[in-house]
Design an enzyme around this catalytic site. Structure first.
Site, short mmCIF file in Angstrom:
data_model
loop_
_atom_site.label_atom_id
_atom_site.label_comp_id
_atom_site.label_asym_id
_atom_site.label_seq_id
_atom_site.Cartn_x
_atom_site.Cartn_y
_atom_site.Cartn_z
N ARG A 30 53.70 56.09 35.74
CA ARG A 30 53.78 55.12 36.73
C ARG A 30 54.96 55.14 37.21
O ARG A 30 55.42 55.71 38.22
CB ARG A 30 53.29 53.83 36.36
CG ARG A 30 52.84 52.92 37.53
CD ARG A 30 52.09 51.50 36.89
NE ARG A 30 52.98 50.80 35.92
CZ ARG A 30 52.82 49.79 35.52
NH1 ARG A 30 51.71 49.02 35.82
NH2 ARG A 30 53.47 49.12 34.78
N LYS B 134 56.66 36.73 35.73
CA LYS B 134 56.23 37.22 37.04
C LYS B 134 54.76 36.72 37.57
O LYS B 134 54.06 35.98 36.74
CB LYS B 134 56.00 38.73 37.05
CG LYS B 134 54.88 39.25 36.11
CD LYS B 134 54.95 40.64 36.04
CE LYS B 134 53.96 41.07 34.98
NZ LYS B 134 53.98 42.62 34.76
N TYR C 147 23.74 30.94 47.92
CA TYR C 147 23.91 31.96 49.04
C TYR C 147 23.00 33.36 48.38
O TYR C 147 23.19 33.52 47.38
CB TYR C 147 25.09 32.45 49.22
CG TYR C 147 26.15 31.26 50.16
CD1 TYR C 147 25.82 31.41 51.43
CD2 TYR C 147 27.31 31.02 49.66
CE1 TYR C 147 26.27 30.50 52.17
CE2 TYR C 147 28.00 30.13 50.55
CZ TYR C 147 27.44 29.78 51.69
OH TYR C 147 28.21 29.03 52.62
N MET D 87 32.58 29.60 48.28
CA MET D 87 34.10 29.65 48.47
C MET D 87 34.46 28.41 47.70
O MET D 87 35.55 28.68 47.14
CB MET D 87 34.38 29.58 49.96
CG MET D 87 35.76 29.38 50.34
SD MET D 87 35.96 29.01 51.86
CE MET D 87 35.75 30.63 52.64
C1 LIG Z 1 53.97 42.67 33.07
C2 LIG Z 1 54.68 43.36 32.44
C3 LIG Z 1 54.84 43.29 31.03
C4 LIG Z 1 54.25 42.00 30.34
O1 LIG Z 1 52.87 42.72 29.99
P1 LIG Z 1 51.78 41.86 29.05
O2 LIG Z 1 51.12 42.69 28.75
O3 LIG Z 1 51.58 40.73 29.83
O4 LIG Z 1 52.66 41.07 27.63
C5 LIG Z 1 55.81 44.03 30.30
N1 LIG Z 1 56.43 44.88 30.74
C6 LIG Z 1 56.44 45.40 32.01
C7 LIG Z 1 56.94 46.60 32.64
C8 LIG Z 1 55.58 44.67 32.84
O5 LIG Z 1 55.53 45.03 33.99
#
Ligand SMILES: *Cc1c(COP(=O)(O)O)cnc(C)c1O
Length: 372
Positions: A131, A35, A267, A315
């Site tokens: 969650r 992802k 800055y 930036m």
């Molecule tokens: C992103 C995610 C992972 C991966 O987690 P890492 O800590 O990067 O290994 C695993 N399970 C779910 C549900 C996630 O959203």
């Protein structure tokens, strides 16, 4: 003309880290989490590299899944948040994807689309993170509703999933493990299912904390961060865990100058040297994804020598102290993080986490593939 800022992506390190996952979890089916553009590393390149050494992938959107299928990936692809609307199940089936089911609404959408029932789903339990997922008392009902649905005349293959809030604290993970164990022992049908519990921290916990602190990982594991060579466990560096950094964010000095004592740099005059100081200007700023809140003192490697950030990140540029590397001139190589400077260390100094640093690297920074 190219700006000198490049994110080198070391595919050999990616393979090394995936082999580490295999060593730590020899029996598990590995879902490589790609992802967020493979945590900023480039999803297609990473997926292509890992396809021959993984049992599947995990990501978020149908678009990402479609592009992996377009690459020729035939292994399972888990949609970590499942679908967002009813029509999505059509694409899920056409692409043979595995959605997470974490909410009753997602089951209702399936019941309304009996022709678009996927062959496999991950049923997510909220075992304490609060969650996503069904609470333990809701799980059996969700399971039964899924089991009456038919995909191509067969019942759905359900995998029982949960996610740890504190995989790096075995004591806290143990509470969630106990909730899963109780749920399974009270429901033989759930007990018979394959499971998916672990992210990187959980996979690493057993080897890092010792065999009394093994975190249950299940049959399918979902590793992201460790694949990219950052440490998922506070108190352990990536090299302690034998992980190799995959991203090396490198640039160059584009100017060198003297900052007179008592005059500000950058800055807001964010840094005022107390003596004449030679400073270097690096082509990398917050629009490249470098954290704007990184303070003076954040480590940066110039010409192979460790030095520090000075003043505010702009930036497109940031300034560094050249006192420890007086030989460095315009064009000298700069590493913002990578082989010589762990991303975890920069993240800590900048009050963030490696996940955020890596995923923030901007689209405008070209990725360049390297091997070793
Ligand atoms: C992103 C995610 C992972 C991966 O987690 P890492 O800590 O990067 O290994 C695993 N399970 C779910 C549900 C996630 O959203």
């Amino acid at each position: 003309m190219f700006r000198p800022l490049v994110a080198h992506i070391d595919l050999e390190a990616l393979h090394h880290n995936q082999r580490r996952v295999r060593m730590l979890a020899p029996w598990a089916k590995r879902l490589a989490v790609v992802k967020a553009n493979a945590y900023g590393h480039g999803m297609l390149d990473c997926a292509r590299a890992l396809d021959s050494d993984t049992e599947g992938f995990a990501l978020l959107s149908l678009e990402e899944a479609r592009s992996l299928r377009g690459l020729g990936v035939t292994k399972p692809i888990l949609l970590l948040e499942g679908v967002f609307k009813s029509e999505d199940y059509q694409a899920v089936c056409a692409l043979n994807l595995t959605p997470v089911i974490h909410h009753a609404e997602q089951i209702r959408m399936l019941e309304l689309n009996p022709l678009d029932v996927p062959e496999q789903v991950f049923l997510k339990v909220d075992s304490g993170m609060h969650r996503l997922g069904f609470t333990p008392p809701q799980v059996m009902d969700a399971f039964k509703r899924l089991k009456v649905l038919k995909a191509m005349g067969r019942s759905i293959d359900v995998i029982l999933m949960t996610h740890y809030a504190c995989a790096d604290e075995p004591g806290l993970a143990a509470k969630q493990m106990a909730i899963m164990a109780e749920l399974k022992s009270g429901n033989p049908e759930l007990n018979a299912l394959e499971t998916s519990y672990a992210n990187s921290g959980a996979v690493m916990a057993g080897s890092a904390f010792g065999k009394d602190h093994v975190v249950e990982i299940g049959d399918w594991i979902r590793t992201g961060l460790m694949l990219y060579g950052a440490s998922p466990l506070a108190g352990f560096t990536a090299s302690d865990l034998n992980l190799k950094p995959v991203m090396h964010l490198q640039s160059q000095l584009i100017a060198v100058r003297n900052a007179p004592a008592g005059e500000g740099v950058g800055y807001g005059m964010g840094f005022v040297p107390d003596r004449d100081t030679r400073i270097g200007v690096v082509a990398c700023g917050y629009a490249d994804g470098y954290p704007r809140h990184a303070p003076t003192g954040t480590p940066v490697v110039v010409n192979g020598t460790r030095t520090r950030l000075l003043g505010r990140v702009s930036m497109d540029m940031l300034c560094v102290d050249l006192s420890p590397c007086p030989e460095a001139g315009v064009g000298a190589p700069v590493e913002l993080f990578g082989r010589h400077l762990p991303v975890d260390e920069v993240a800590t100094v900048a009050s963030t986490i490696p996940y955020e640093l890596m995923t923030a690297i901007a689209h405008r920074v070209p990725r360049s593939l390297v091997y070793g």
